[in-house]
Design a protein around this motif. Structure first.
Motif, mmCIF file in Angstrom:
data_model
loop_
_atom_site.group_PDB
_atom_site.id
_atom_site.type_symbol
_atom_site.label_atom_id
_atom_site.label_comp_id
_atom_site.label_asym_id
_atom_site.label_seq_id
_atom_site.Cartn_x
_atom_site.Cartn_y
_atom_site.Cartn_z
ATOM 1 N N PHE A 55 7.295 0.594 -1.636
ATOM 2 C CA PHE A 55 6.955 1.835 -2.334
ATOM 3 C C PHE A 55 5.763 1.631 -3.262
ATOM 4 O O PHE A 55 4.898 2.510 -3.397
ATOM 5 C CB PHE A 55 8.161 2.335 -3.138
ATOM 6 C CG PHE A 55 7.862 3.529 -4.001
ATOM 7 C CD1 PHE A 55 7.787 4.796 -3.449
ATOM 8 C CD2 PHE A 55 7.639 3.394 -5.366
ATOM 9 C CE1 PHE A 55 7.495 5.912 -4.238
ATOM 10 C CE2 PHE A 55 7.343 4.494 -6.160
ATOM 11 C CZ PHE A 55 7.283 5.753 -5.593
ATOM 12 N N PHE A 56 5.705 0.463 -3.901
ATOM 13 C CA PHE A 56 4.632 0.179 -4.848
ATOM 14 C C PHE A 56 3.418 -0.486 -4.190
ATOM 15 O O PHE A 56 2.359 -0.580 -4.798
ATOM 16 C CB PHE A 56 5.147 -0.726 -5.968
ATOM 17 C CG PHE A 56 6.162 -0.058 -6.863
ATOM 18 C CD1 PHE A 56 5.781 0.812 -7.862
ATOM 19 C CD2 PHE A 56 7.520 -0.295 -6.692
ATOM 20 C CE1 PHE A 56 6.713 1.435 -8.678
ATOM 21 C CE2 PHE A 56 8.464 0.316 -7.500
ATOM 22 C CZ PHE A 56 8.068 1.185 -8.507
ATOM 23 N N ASN A 57 3.564 -0.933 -2.956
ATOM 24 C CA ASN A 57 2.525 -1.699 -2.259
ATOM 25 C C ASN A 57 1.568 -0.754 -1.533
ATOM 26 O O ASN A 57 1.572 -0.640 -0.312
ATOM 27 C CB ASN A 57 3.188 -2.669 -1.269
ATOM 28 C CG ASN A 57 2.200 -3.623 -0.647
ATOM 29 O OD1 ASN A 57 1.261 -4.072 -1.289
ATOM 30 N ND2 ASN A 57 2.410 -3.948 0.612
ATOM 31 N N VAL A 58 0.738 -0.028 -2.307
ATOM 32 C CA VAL A 58 -0.054 1.065 -1.752
ATOM 33 C C VAL A 58 -1.550 0.803 -1.846
ATOM 34 O O VAL A 58 -2.022 -0.018 -2.633
ATOM 35 C CB VAL A 58 0.276 2.400 -2.464
ATOM 36 C CG1 VAL A 58 1.700 2.833 -2.169
ATOM 37 C CG2 VAL A 58 0.036 2.278 -3.968
ATOM 38 N N GLY A 59 -2.300 1.546 -1.021
ATOM 39 C CA GLY A 59 -3.754 1.472 -1.013
ATOM 40 C C GLY A 59 -4.381 2.640 -1.742
ATOM 41 O O GLY A 59 -3.731 3.355 -2.501
ATOM 42 N N ALA A 60 -5.668 2.850 -1.478
ATOM 43 C CA ALA A 60 -6.457 3.826 -2.229
ATOM 44 C C ALA A 60 -5.930 5.250 -2.113
ATOM 45 O O ALA A 60 -6.083 6.050 -3.043
ATOM 46 C CB ALA A 60 -7.909 3.771 -1.764
ATOM 47 N N HIS A 61 -5.299 5.596 -0.980
ATOM 48 C CA HIS A 61 -4.805 6.958 -0.785
ATOM 49 C C HIS A 61 -3.320 7.095 -1.139
ATOM 50 O O HIS A 61 -2.704 8.135 -0.876
ATOM 51 C CB HIS A 61 -5.020 7.394 0.675
ATOM 52 C CG HIS A 61 -6.458 7.349 1.097
ATOM 53 N ND1 HIS A 61 -7.028 6.216 1.657
ATOM 54 C CD2 HIS A 61 -7.447 8.276 1.020
ATOM 55 C CE1 HIS A 61 -8.306 6.461 1.917
ATOM 56 N NE2 HIS A 61 -8.581 7.693 1.548
ATOM 57 N N ASN A 62 -2.753 6.042 -1.717
ATOM 58 C CA ASN A 62 -1.352 6.038 -2.183
ATOM 59 C C ASN A 62 -0.344 6.066 -1.043
ATOM 60 O O ASN A 62 0.770 6.574 -1.188
ATOM 61 C CB ASN A 62 -1.098 7.202 -3.140
ATOM 62 C CG ASN A 62 -0.108 6.818 -4.247
ATOM 63 O OD1 ASN A 62 0.735 5.936 -4.052
ATOM 64 N ND2 ASN A 62 -0.216 7.473 -5.386
ATOM 65 N N PHE A 63 -0.731 5.530 0.115
ATOM 66 C CA PHE A 63 0.205 5.256 1.200
ATOM 67 C C PHE A 63 0.357 3.754 1.307
ATOM 68 O O PHE A 63 -0.520 2.996 0.859
ATOM 69 C CB PHE A 63 -0.308 5.838 2.520
ATOM 70 C CG PHE A 63 -0.498 7.326 2.491
ATOM 71 C CD1 PHE A 63 0.594 8.181 2.489
ATOM 72 C CD2 PHE A 63 -1.768 7.880 2.454
ATOM 73 C CE1 PHE A 63 0.429 9.554 2.451
ATOM 74 C CE2 PHE A 63 -1.944 9.264 2.410
ATOM 75 C CZ PHE A 63 -0.843 10.102 2.407
ATOM 76 N N ILE A 64 1.465 3.282 1.887
ATOM 77 C CA ILE A 64 1.695 1.844 1.887
ATOM 78 C C ILE A 64 0.618 1.122 2.693
ATOM 79 O O ILE A 64 0.084 1.642 3.669
ATOM 80 C CB ILE A 64 3.105 1.462 2.407
ATOM 81 C CG1 ILE A 64 3.227 1.672 3.900
ATOM 82 C CG2 ILE A 64 4.193 2.179 1.662
ATOM 83 C CD1 ILE A 64 4.351 0.895 4.508
ATOM 84 N N LEU A 65 0.291 -0.067 2.241
ATOM 85 C CA LEU A 65 -0.747 -0.854 2.890
ATOM 86 C C LEU A 65 -0.318 -1.258 4.295
ATOM 87 O O LEU A 65 0.804 -1.711 4.509
ATOM 88 C CB LEU A 65 -1.066 -2.096 2.059
ATOM 89 C CG LEU A 65 -1.844 -1.829 0.761
ATOM 90 C CD1 LEU A 65 -1.873 -3.076 -0.112
ATOM 91 C CD2 LEU A 65 -3.263 -1.348 1.060
ATOM 92 N N LEU A 66 -1.242 -1.113 5.229
ATOM 93 C CA LEU A 66 -0.999 -1.523 6.607
ATOM 94 C C LEU A 66 -0.982 -3.044 6.716
ATOM 95 O O LEU A 66 -0.227 -3.618 7.495
ATOM 96 C CB LEU A 66 -2.081 -0.926 7.509
ATOM 97 C CG LEU A 66 -2.061 -1.248 8.991
ATOM 98 C CD1 LEU A 66 -0.741 -0.800 9.621
ATOM 99 C CD2 LEU A 66 -3.230 -0.579 9.695
ATOM 100 N N GLU A 67 -1.826 -3.710 5.922
ATOM 101 C CA GLU A 67 -1.948 -5.169 5.937
ATOM 102 C C GLU A 67 -2.261 -5.656 7.349
ATOM 103 O O GLU A 67 -3.167 -5.145 7.991
ATOM 104 C CB GLU A 67 -0.715 -5.823 5.325
ATOM 105 C CG GLU A 67 -0.561 -5.432 3.847
ATOM 106 C CD GLU A 67 0.570 -6.127 3.121
ATOM 107 O OE1 GLU A 67 1.592 -6.455 3.748
ATOM 108 O OE2 GLU A 67 0.410 -6.348 1.907
ATOM 109 N N GLY A 68 -1.524 -6.624 7.892
ATOM 110 C CA GLY A 68 -1.890 -7.209 9.178
ATOM 111 C C GLY A 68 -1.441 -6.423 10.390
ATOM 112 O O GLY A 68 -1.873 -6.720 11.499
#
Length: 447
Positions: A55-68
Protein backbone atom coordinates in the motif's frame (compact mmCIF):
# COMPACT_ATOMS: atom_id res chain seq x y z
CA UNK A 1 -4.97 -17.30 10.78
CA UNK A 2 -4.05 -17.14 14.45
CA UNK A 3 -1.41 -19.89 14.23
CA UNK A 4 2.20 -18.81 14.73
CA UNK A 5 4.78 -19.02 11.95
CA UNK A 6 8.41 -17.93 11.62
CA UNK A 7 9.67 -15.45 9.02
CA UNK A 8 12.30 -16.20 6.36
CA UNK A 9 15.50 -14.17 6.68
CA UNK A 10 18.48 -13.64 4.41
CA UNK A 11 20.65 -10.70 3.36
CA UNK A 12 17.95 -9.08 1.23
CA UNK A 13 15.91 -6.28 2.79
CA UNK A 14 13.64 -3.38 1.81
CA UNK A 15 12.07 -5.44 -0.97
CA UNK A 16 15.55 -6.50 -2.14
CA UNK A 17 16.68 -2.91 -2.71
CA UNK A 18 19.09 -3.06 0.24
CA UNK A 19 21.26 -5.63 1.99
CA UNK A 20 21.63 -6.44 5.66
CA UNK A 21 25.41 -6.72 5.84
CA UNK A 22 25.24 -7.84 9.47
CA UNK A 23 23.33 -10.97 8.58
CA UNK A 24 25.32 -14.11 9.29
CA UNK A 25 24.20 -17.15 7.25
CA UNK A 26 25.56 -19.38 10.01
CA UNK A 27 22.65 -18.25 12.18
CA UNK A 28 20.18 -19.90 9.83
CA UNK A 29 17.42 -18.49 7.64
CA UNK A 30 14.86 -17.45 10.24
CA UNK A 31 14.20 -13.90 11.44
CA UNK A 32 15.51 -13.47 15.00
CA UNK A 33 15.06 -11.05 17.84
CA UNK A 34 17.89 -9.02 19.35
CA UNK A 35 18.14 -11.68 22.08
CA UNK A 36 18.73 -14.39 19.46
CA UNK A 37 15.29 -15.98 19.65
CA UNK A 38 13.48 -17.04 16.45
CA UNK A 39 10.56 -14.66 16.07
CA UNK A 40 7.10 -15.98 15.24
CA UNK A 41 4.00 -14.03 14.29
CA UNK A 42 0.52 -15.14 13.40
CA UNK A 43 -0.25 -16.01 9.79
CA UNK A 44 -2.62 -13.03 9.92
CA UNK A 45 0.34 -10.80 10.83
CA UNK A 46 2.27 -12.15 7.82
CA UNK A 47 -0.67 -11.36 5.52
CA UNK A 48 -1.14 -7.88 6.93
CA UNK A 49 2.53 -6.95 6.52
CA UNK A 50 2.70 -8.36 2.98
CA UNK A 51 -0.26 -6.28 1.88
CA UNK A 52 0.37 -3.08 3.85
CA UNK A 53 3.94 -2.78 2.63
CA UNK A 54 2.56 -2.67 -0.90
CA UNK A 55 0.00 0.00 0.00
CA UNK A 56 2.86 2.37 0.84
CA UNK A 57 5.20 1.14 -1.93
CA UNK A 58 4.00 3.59 -4.60
CA UNK A 59 5.36 5.56 -7.55
CA UNK A 60 4.77 9.04 -8.91
CA UNK A 61 1.08 8.43 -9.73
CA UNK A 62 0.37 6.83 -6.31
CA UNK A 63 -0.10 3.31 -7.67
CA UNK A 64 2.05 0.46 -6.41
CA UNK A 65 5.45 0.13 -8.00
CA UNK A 66 5.72 -2.45 -10.76
CA UNK A 67 9.42 -3.01 -9.95
CA UNK A 68 10.78 -6.06 -11.82
CA UNK A 69 7.40 -7.48 -12.92
CA UNK A 70 3.92 -8.35 -11.68
CA UNK A 71 2.00 -11.54 -12.66
CA UNK A 72 3.64 -11.17 -16.06
CA UNK A 73 7.41 -11.62 -15.89
CA UNK A 74 7.60 -10.06 -19.37
CA UNK A 75 6.87 -6.64 -17.83
CA UNK A 76 10.40 -6.49 -16.45
CA UNK A 77 11.91 -3.23 -17.72
CA UNK A 78 10.24 -0.58 -15.57
CA UNK A 79 12.06 -1.26 -12.32
CA UNK A 80 12.51 2.34 -11.22
CA UNK A 81 9.29 4.17 -12.14
CA UNK A 82 6.82 1.59 -13.50
CA UNK A 83 3.48 1.34 -11.69
CA UNK A 84 0.76 -1.30 -11.72
CA UNK A 85 -2.85 -0.14 -11.49
CA UNK A 86 -3.79 -3.80 -11.95
CA UNK A 87 -2.06 -4.92 -8.79
CA UNK A 88 -3.11 -1.80 -6.90
CA UNK A 89 -6.63 -3.09 -7.52
CA UNK A 90 -5.69 -6.52 -6.20
CA UNK A 91 -4.15 -5.15 -3.02
CA UNK A 92 -7.15 -2.89 -2.44
CA UNK A 93 -9.37 -5.98 -2.57
CA UNK A 94 -6.98 -7.87 -0.28
CA UNK A 95 -7.12 -5.14 2.38
CA UNK A 96 -10.92 -5.04 2.22
CA UNK A 97 -11.13 -8.84 2.50
CA UNK A 98 -8.70 -8.92 5.45
CA UNK A 99 -10.77 -6.27 7.24
CA UNK A 100 -13.93 -8.37 6.84
CA UNK A 101 -12.14 -11.49 8.08
CA UNK A 102 -10.69 -9.68 11.11
CA UNK A 103 -14.16 -8.51 12.13
CA UNK A 104 -15.23 -12.17 12.34
CA UNK A 105 -12.27 -13.37 14.40
CA UNK A 106 -12.79 -14.22 18.08
CA UNK A 107 -11.66 -11.78 20.76
CA UNK A 108 -11.28 -8.02 20.71
CA UNK A 109 -7.51 -7.65 20.23
CA UNK A 110 -5.06 -8.57 17.46
CA UNK A 111 -1.36 -8.97 18.37
CA UNK A 112 1.03 -7.31 15.91
CA UNK A 113 4.83 -6.91 15.85
CA UNK A 114 5.68 -3.55 17.42
CA UNK A 115 7.83 -2.48 14.46
CA UNK A 116 4.84 -2.93 12.12
CA UNK A 117 2.71 -0.32 13.94
CA UNK A 118 3.63 2.58 11.55
CA UNK A 119 1.92 0.63 8.74
CA UNK A 120 -1.38 1.09 10.64
CA UNK A 121 -1.02 4.87 10.54
CA UNK A 122 -4.62 5.71 11.53
CA UNK A 123 -3.97 3.98 14.87
CA UNK A 124 -0.97 6.21 15.61
CA UNK A 125 -0.32 9.92 15.95
CA UNK A 126 1.30 9.79 12.48
CA UNK A 127 -1.86 9.52 10.35
CA UNK A 128 -1.07 10.71 6.84
CA UNK A 129 -2.85 12.00 3.75
CA UNK A 130 -2.82 9.04 1.37
CA UNK A 131 -2.77 11.32 -1.66
CA UNK A 132 0.76 12.44 -0.69
CA UNK A 133 3.31 10.05 -2.19
CA UNK A 134 6.31 11.34 -0.12
CA UNK A 135 4.36 10.76 3.11
CA UNK A 136 3.65 7.15 2.13
CA UNK A 137 7.26 6.54 1.15
CA UNK A 138 8.42 7.99 4.48
CA UNK A 139 6.31 5.51 6.45
CA UNK A 140 7.60 2.63 4.34
CA UNK A 141 11.24 3.64 4.78
CA UNK A 142 10.73 3.94 8.54
CA UNK A 143 9.34 0.41 8.63
CA UNK A 144 12.14 -0.97 6.45
CA UNK A 145 14.80 0.54 8.75
CA UNK A 146 13.16 -0.93 11.83
CA UNK A 147 13.18 -4.51 10.50
CA UNK A 148 16.44 -4.50 8.53
CA UNK A 149 18.39 -6.53 11.08
CA UNK A 150 17.22 -8.30 14.18
CA UNK A 151 13.94 -7.10 15.67
CA UNK A 152 12.69 -6.45 19.18
CA UNK A 153 10.22 -9.34 19.12
CA UNK A 154 7.80 -7.24 21.15
CA UNK A 155 4.11 -7.25 20.21
CA UNK A 156 1.33 -4.78 20.75
CA UNK A 157 -2.38 -5.55 20.98
CA UNK A 158 -4.53 -3.55 18.59
CA UNK A 159 -8.27 -3.12 18.87
CA UNK A 160 -9.77 -5.49 16.32
CA UNK A 161 -12.43 -3.10 15.03
CA UNK A 162 -10.05 -0.14 14.78
CA UNK A 163 -7.58 -2.29 12.89
CA UNK A 164 -10.29 -3.39 10.46
CA UNK A 165 -11.33 0.25 9.99
CA UNK A 166 -7.72 1.19 9.18
CA UNK A 167 -7.66 -1.44 6.41
CA UNK A 168 -11.05 -0.33 5.08
CA UNK A 169 -9.90 3.30 4.99
CA UNK A 170 -6.89 2.30 2.91
CA UNK A 171 -8.93 0.06 0.60
CA UNK A 172 -11.57 2.74 0.14
CA UNK A 173 -8.96 5.35 -0.74
CA UNK A 174 -7.42 3.00 -3.33
CA UNK A 175 -10.84 2.24 -4.85
CA UNK A 176 -11.61 5.93 -5.32
CA UNK A 177 -8.10 6.73 -6.59
CA UNK A 178 -8.27 4.02 -9.26
CA UNK A 179 -11.80 4.90 -10.37
CA UNK A 180 -10.89 8.56 -10.72
CA UNK A 181 -7.32 8.48 -12.03
CA UNK A 182 -6.96 5.25 -14.02
CA UNK A 183 -10.20 5.49 -16.00
CA UNK A 184 -9.49 6.70 -19.53
CA UNK A 185 -11.59 8.79 -21.91
CA UNK A 186 -11.51 5.72 -24.18
CA UNK A 187 -13.78 4.04 -21.58
CA UNK A 188 -11.45 1.46 -20.10
CA UNK A 189 -8.73 1.39 -17.44
CA UNK A 190 -5.06 2.13 -17.83
CA UNK A 191 -3.35 -0.81 -16.15
CA UNK A 192 0.30 0.28 -16.08
CA UNK A 193 2.79 3.13 -16.24
CA UNK A 194 6.18 2.60 -17.91
CA UNK A 195 9.66 3.57 -16.74
CA UNK A 196 9.17 7.06 -18.21
CA UNK A 197 6.17 7.45 -15.89
CA UNK A 198 3.81 7.41 -18.89
CA UNK A 199 0.52 5.54 -19.07
CA UNK A 200 0.69 2.67 -21.53
CA UNK A 201 -3.01 2.30 -22.45
CA UNK A 202 -5.50 4.37 -24.38
CA UNK A 203 -5.24 6.06 -27.76
CA UNK A 204 -1.51 6.63 -28.08
CA UNK A 205 -0.24 7.98 -31.39
CA UNK A 206 -3.48 7.02 -33.09
CA UNK A 207 -3.23 3.38 -31.93
CA UNK A 208 -5.54 1.88 -29.32
CA UNK A 209 -3.40 0.18 -26.70
CA UNK A 210 -5.20 -2.02 -24.21
CA UNK A 211 -4.27 -4.85 -21.86
CA UNK A 212 -6.65 -7.48 -20.54
CA UNK A 213 -5.00 -7.46 -17.10
CA UNK A 214 -5.65 -3.73 -16.81
CA UNK A 215 -9.39 -4.44 -17.06
CA UNK A 216 -9.56 -7.73 -15.14
CA UNK A 217 -8.18 -6.58 -11.81
CA UNK A 218 -10.39 -3.49 -11.27
CA UNK A 219 -13.38 -5.65 -12.28
CA UNK A 220 -12.34 -8.55 -10.04
CA UNK A 221 -11.82 -6.21 -7.07
CA UNK A 222 -15.24 -4.59 -7.46
CA UNK A 223 -13.60 -1.22 -8.17
CA UNK A 224 -15.20 -0.71 -11.59
CA UNK A 225 -18.60 0.89 -11.21
CA UNK A 226 -21.54 -0.71 -13.02
CA UNK A 227 -21.22 1.87 -15.79
CA UNK A 228 -17.45 1.40 -16.05
CA UNK A 229 -17.84 -2.39 -16.09
CA UNK A 230 -20.33 -2.18 -18.95
CA UNK A 231 -18.03 0.08 -20.98
CA UNK A 232 -14.83 -1.88 -20.41
CA UNK A 233 -16.51 -5.19 -21.33
CA UNK A 234 -17.73 -3.68 -24.60
CA UNK A 235 -14.23 -2.43 -25.33
CA UNK A 236 -12.61 -5.77 -24.42
CA UNK A 237 -14.89 -7.40 -26.98
CA UNK A 238 -14.15 -4.66 -29.50
CA UNK A 239 -10.36 -4.58 -29.19
CA UNK A 240 -9.27 -7.91 -27.67
CA UNK A 241 -11.75 -10.54 -28.89
CA UNK A 242 -10.50 -12.40 -31.96
CA UNK A 243 -13.16 -12.44 -34.67
CA UNK A 244 -11.89 -15.65 -36.24
CA UNK A 245 -10.90 -17.81 -33.23
CA UNK A 246 -13.28 -16.31 -30.67
CA UNK A 247 -10.72 -16.04 -27.87
CA UNK A 248 -9.52 -12.95 -25.98
CA UNK A 249 -6.02 -11.58 -26.63
CA UNK A 250 -3.84 -10.53 -23.70
CA UNK A 251 -3.31 -7.10 -25.27
CA UNK A 252 -3.75 -5.20 -28.51
CA UNK A 253 -0.83 -4.86 -30.90
CA UNK A 254 1.32 -2.00 -29.58
CA UNK A 255 3.16 -2.03 -32.97
CA UNK A 256 6.60 -1.49 -31.42
CA UNK A 257 8.88 -2.69 -28.67
CA UNK A 258 8.30 -1.26 -25.20
CA UNK A 259 11.82 -1.11 -23.76
CA UNK A 260 10.59 1.06 -20.91
CA UNK A 261 8.03 -1.56 -19.89
CA UNK A 262 9.14 -5.08 -20.71
CA UNK A 263 10.67 -7.64 -23.03
CA UNK A 264 7.21 -9.17 -23.61
CA UNK A 265 6.67 -6.70 -26.45
CA UNK A 266 9.79 -8.00 -28.20
CA UNK A 267 7.93 -11.22 -28.99
CA UNK A 268 6.07 -11.23 -32.31
CA UNK A 269 2.46 -10.15 -31.71
CA UNK A 270 0.24 -13.13 -30.90
CA UNK A 271 2.91 -15.13 -29.12
CA UNK A 272 3.64 -15.53 -25.43
CA UNK A 273 2.91 -12.45 -23.30
CA UNK A 274 2.54 -10.18 -26.32
CA UNK A 275 -1.05 -10.62 -27.38
CA UNK A 276 -1.47 -14.39 -27.14
CA UNK A 277 -4.68 -15.94 -25.83
CA UNK A 278 -3.23 -16.25 -22.33
CA UNK A 279 -5.48 -18.62 -20.37
CA UNK A 280 -4.08 -17.42 -17.06
CA UNK A 281 -5.69 -14.01 -17.55
CA UNK A 282 -8.71 -15.22 -19.55
CA UNK A 283 -9.82 -17.46 -16.66
CA UNK A 284 -9.35 -14.57 -14.23
CA UNK A 285 -11.47 -12.42 -16.55
CA UNK A 286 -14.22 -15.06 -16.51
CA UNK A 287 -14.03 -15.33 -12.70
CA UNK A 288 -14.26 -11.53 -12.37
CA UNK A 289 -17.32 -11.42 -14.62
CA UNK A 290 -19.10 -14.19 -12.70
CA UNK A 291 -18.20 -12.59 -9.38
CA UNK A 292 -19.81 -9.31 -10.45
CA UNK A 293 -22.96 -11.10 -11.64
CA UNK A 294 -22.12 -10.75 -15.35
CA UNK A 295 -22.91 -14.39 -15.97
CA UNK A 296 -23.54 -14.49 -19.72
CA UNK A 297 -20.27 -12.66 -20.29
CA UNK A 298 -18.40 -14.99 -17.93
CA UNK A 299 -19.79 -18.03 -19.71
CA UNK A 300 -18.76 -16.53 -23.07
CA UNK A 301 -15.13 -16.30 -21.92
CA UNK A 302 -15.08 -19.81 -20.42
CA UNK A 303 -16.72 -21.22 -23.56
CA UNK A 304 -14.18 -19.49 -25.81
CA UNK A 305 -11.35 -21.29 -23.99
CA UNK A 306 -13.14 -24.64 -24.34
CA UNK A 307 -13.75 -24.14 -28.04
CA UNK A 308 -10.11 -23.32 -28.71
CA UNK A 309 -8.92 -26.33 -26.70
CA UNK A 310 -11.27 -28.66 -28.57
CA UNK A 311 -10.43 -27.27 -32.02
CA UNK A 312 -7.79 -29.96 -32.60
CA UNK A 313 -6.90 -29.03 -36.22
CA UNK A 314 -5.83 -25.59 -34.99
CA UNK A 315 -4.78 -26.33 -31.41
CA UNK A 316 -2.65 -29.35 -32.45
CA UNK A 317 -2.84 -30.72 -28.88
CA UNK A 318 -4.87 -33.28 -27.02
CA UNK A 319 -7.78 -31.46 -25.32
CA UNK A 320 -6.38 -29.69 -22.27
CA UNK A 321 -5.86 -26.15 -21.05
CA UNK A 322 -2.40 -24.96 -22.15
CA UNK A 323 -0.64 -21.87 -20.88
CA UNK A 324 -1.74 -20.02 -23.99
CA UNK A 325 -2.90 -20.32 -27.58
CA UNK A 326 -0.86 -18.45 -30.15
CA UNK A 327 -2.20 -16.28 -32.96
CA UNK A 328 -2.95 -19.38 -35.05
CA UNK A 329 -4.86 -20.99 -32.17
CA UNK A 330 -2.12 -23.52 -31.41
CA UNK A 331 -1.94 -24.64 -27.77
CA UNK A 332 1.45 -23.97 -26.19
CA UNK A 333 3.07 -25.21 -22.96
CA UNK A 334 0.48 -27.79 -21.97
CA UNK A 335 2.01 -28.64 -18.61
CA UNK A 336 3.36 -25.31 -17.42
CA UNK A 337 0.19 -23.75 -16.14
CA UNK A 338 -2.24 -23.73 -13.23
CA UNK A 339 -4.91 -22.19 -15.45
CA UNK A 340 -6.66 -25.57 -15.78
CA UNK A 341 -7.08 -25.72 -12.00
CA UNK A 342 -8.38 -22.15 -12.01
CA UNK A 343 -10.81 -23.03 -14.79
CA UNK A 344 -12.25 -25.87 -12.66
CA UNK A 345 -12.24 -23.58 -9.61
CA UNK A 346 -14.25 -20.95 -11.53
CA UNK A 347 -16.65 -23.56 -12.89
CA UNK A 348 -17.21 -25.05 -9.43
CA UNK A 349 -17.37 -21.95 -7.22
CA UNK A 350 -18.91 -19.44 -9.65
CA UNK A 351 -20.85 -21.22 -12.45
CA UNK A 352 -22.16 -24.03 -10.24
CA UNK A 353 -21.82 -21.67 -7.28
CA UNK A 354 -20.77 -24.36 -4.80
CA UNK A 355 -18.23 -22.98 -2.33
CA UNK A 356 -17.33 -22.54 1.30
CA UNK A 357 -18.04 -19.32 3.16
CA UNK A 358 -16.64 -18.91 6.67
CA UNK A 359 -17.03 -22.64 7.31
CA UNK A 360 -20.50 -23.11 5.84
CA UNK A 361 -21.53 -24.26 2.35
CA UNK A 362 -23.03 -21.76 -0.08
CA UNK A 363 -24.99 -22.80 -3.17
CA UNK A 364 -25.42 -19.90 -5.59
CA UNK A 365 -25.83 -21.23 -9.16
CA UNK A 366 -24.94 -19.01 -12.11
CA UNK A 367 -25.66 -21.54 -14.83
CA UNK A 368 -26.83 -20.36 -18.24
CA UNK A 369 -29.52 -21.79 -20.49
CA UNK A 370 -26.78 -22.88 -22.92
CA UNK A 371 -25.34 -25.17 -20.25
CA UNK A 372 -28.72 -26.91 -19.92
CA UNK A 373 -28.97 -27.35 -23.69
CA UNK A 374 -28.55 -31.15 -23.68
CA UNK A 375 -30.12 -31.92 -20.32
CA UNK A 376 -32.34 -30.24 -17.77
CA UNK A 377 -30.13 -31.63 -15.00
CA UNK A 378 -26.46 -30.83 -14.30
CA UNK A 379 -24.40 -32.09 -11.39
CA UNK A 380 -20.99 -31.52 -9.87
CA UNK A 381 -19.04 -33.68 -7.44
CA UNK A 382 -16.77 -32.09 -4.87
CA UNK A 383 -15.85 -32.34 -1.21
CA UNK A 384 -16.89 -30.28 1.77
CA UNK A 385 -16.07 -30.75 5.47
CA UNK A 386 -14.08 -33.85 4.44
CA UNK A 387 -17.22 -35.43 2.97
CA UNK A 388 -17.92 -36.19 -0.68
CA UNK A 389 -20.96 -34.34 -1.98
CA UNK A 390 -22.81 -34.31 -5.29
CA UNK A 391 -24.81 -31.18 -6.00
CA UNK A 392 -27.45 -31.71 -8.68
CA UNK A 393 -29.28 -28.81 -10.33
CA UNK A 394 -32.57 -29.36 -12.17
CA UNK A 395 -33.88 -26.65 -14.49
CA UNK A 396 -36.86 -28.38 -16.13
CA UNK A 397 -37.98 -25.37 -18.13
CA UNK A 398 -34.38 -24.51 -19.05
CA UNK A 399 -34.75 -20.95 -17.85
CA UNK A 400 -31.93 -18.47 -18.43
CA UNK A 401 -29.84 -17.17 -15.51
CA UNK A 402 -31.68 -14.22 -14.01
CA UNK A 403 -35.05 -15.85 -14.77
CA UNK A 404 -34.78 -18.64 -12.20
CA UNK A 405 -34.21 -18.94 -8.48
CA UNK A 406 -33.70 -21.81 -6.06
CA UNK A 407 -37.13 -23.27 -5.32
CA UNK A 408 -36.36 -26.45 -3.42
CA UNK A 409 -33.36 -28.16 -1.80
CA UNK A 410 -33.31 -31.87 -0.88
CA UNK A 411 -30.44 -33.27 1.15
CA UNK A 412 -30.01 -37.06 1.10
CA UNK A 413 -33.67 -37.55 0.05
CA UNK A 414 -35.09 -35.13 2.64
CA UNK A 415 -36.52 -31.68 1.91
CA UNK A 416 -34.61 -29.07 3.85
CA UNK A 417 -36.35 -26.10 2.24
CA UNK A 418 -39.21 -25.58 -0.20
CA UNK A 419 -40.68 -22.61 -2.09
CA UNK A 420 -37.90 -20.31 -1.00
CA UNK A 421 -37.30 -18.40 -4.28
CA UNK A 422 -33.72 -17.48 -3.35
CA UNK A 423 -30.63 -16.69 -5.44
CA UNK A 424 -28.37 -18.38 -2.90
CA UNK A 425 -28.76 -20.97 -0.17
CA UNK A 426 -26.50 -21.53 2.83
CA UNK A 427 -26.06 -24.93 4.48
CA UNK A 428 -24.50 -24.95 7.93
CA UNK A 429 -21.33 -26.98 8.37
CA UNK A 430 -22.95 -28.86 11.28
CA UNK A 431 -25.27 -30.59 8.78
CA UNK A 432 -22.31 -32.44 7.30
CA UNK A 433 -20.39 -33.58 10.36
CA UNK A 434 -22.33 -36.80 11.01
CA UNK A 435 -22.65 -37.86 7.37
CA UNK A 436 -21.07 -40.80 5.59
CA UNK A 437 -17.86 -39.90 3.80
CA UNK A 438 -19.25 -40.63 0.33
CA UNK A 439 -22.36 -40.24 -1.85
CA UNK A 440 -24.11 -37.36 -0.14
CA UNK A 441 -26.61 -35.91 -2.58
CA UNK A 442 -27.92 -32.35 -2.60
CA UNK A 443 -30.71 -31.82 -5.14
CA UNK A 444 -31.48 -28.23 -6.10
CA UNK A 445 -34.60 -27.34 -8.11
CA UNK A 446 -34.42 -24.15 -10.18
CA UNK A 447 -37.51 -22.45 -11.56
Amino acid sequence: LLQQAAYFKDRQSARSKEQDLNWDPKEGNRLKTSSGRIYKGTILEHLLIENLVQFFNVGAHNFILLEGADWNDGLDMAREHGESVAFSSMYAQNLKALAEIIERLPGEKIAILKEALPLFDTLTSQKIDYSKVPAKRKILEKYFRSVKGKISGKKINLDKNKLARDLKDKAGWMHNHIRKNAWLKERFFNGYYDNHKKKIEGNIGGIIRMTLAGQVFPLLAGIATEKQADSLIKNVKKYLKDRKLGGFHLNTDFKEEQLNLGRAFSFIYGDKENGAFFNHMCVMFAYALYKQGLVKEGYEVMNSICKMALDTPNSKIYPCLPEYFNAQGRGMYSYLTGSASWFIFTLLTQAFGVRGEYGDLVIEPKLTRAQFRDSSTLSVKTSFAKKEIIVEFTNRRKKEFGSYSIQNVRFNAKDICDNIEAKRFLMKRSLFLSLAKENNLIKVTLD
